[in-house]
Write a protein that holds these residues in place. Sequence first.
Motif, short mmCIF file in Angstrom:
data_model
loop_
_atom_site.label_atom_id
_atom_site.label_comp_id
_atom_site.label_asym_id
_atom_site.label_seq_id
_atom_site.Cartn_x
_atom_site.Cartn_y
_atom_site.Cartn_z
N UNK A 101 41.84 45.07 26.38
CA UNK A 101 43.05 44.51 26.97
C UNK A 101 43.21 44.89 28.43
N UNK A 102 42.63 46.02 28.83
CA UNK A 102 42.77 46.49 30.21
C UNK A 102 41.51 46.32 31.05
N UNK A 103 40.44 45.81 30.45
CA UNK A 103 39.17 45.67 31.17
C UNK A 103 38.65 44.25 31.01
N UNK A 104 38.48 43.56 32.13
CA UNK A 104 37.97 42.19 32.13
C UNK A 104 36.63 42.13 32.86
N UNK A 105 35.78 41.22 32.42
CA UNK A 105 34.48 41.00 33.04
C UNK A 105 34.30 39.50 33.26
#
Length: 245
Positions: A101-105
């Motif tokens: 939820x807090x890390x996007x790629x």
Amino acid sequence: MKGVLSRIGIGSATVDTILPTDTVRAGDSVQAEVHVEGGSTDQEIDAVYFALETEYKSDEGYKDAIVDQWQLTEPFTIEAGEKRRFETTIDIPRETPVTTRSTAVEIETGLDISMAIDPGDEDYIEVEPTHRTQAVFDALDSLGFSLHSSSCEASAGSLFTTSATFVQEFEFRPERGEFTGQVDEVGLVPVFDDDRLTLYLEVDRSAGLLSEVTDADERHTTLPIDDSDPEAIEPRLEARIRELS
């Protein structure tokens, strides 16, 4: 006039990357198609390039990070209205952050055009952990721990043996089992070096208010992970947590 407008992005060529799935596993590869369509005038394309991107937290705030980048094509000319298609294999490095939820790629595809705004395409992907990292997560689950949070942060060179500018930390809390009431939290950072995975492990003990204030309740260790069998990892992980709790 069309040439002038294309240099500022109006009527320029466009690029679109088509992925067969938006879910990939770190360390695996995915096939992709890249569609390039000419704009209102002929344009010289220096290259079609990719960048695998995320962001991490530092003392100065959040920063963009390039996990990997590579070039797909040599220079070519795209004529007005022309359509071209390229097939490629995108390798997802093992150190790519796991999406939470807090890390996007995201995968950014761009057209490198001299003296003009580079047209681009962005595709967000879901990244699953490597098989060995997943085995660690499964072992922690068997020990009664659940993932509480995860974040990418600037790496501390004095602590982690890695040249990366950031690492991803996972924080687990005991929900059941023998460590409930003994351990507040287990933090781990997976670091890959060649074909080896090293866990940097921190155990936050339930040691009372004074220890909490002075951070004396935190202890650190490392644990090499050489296989993907949760049943083999679990007793080693359990012993390390017990030593530090």
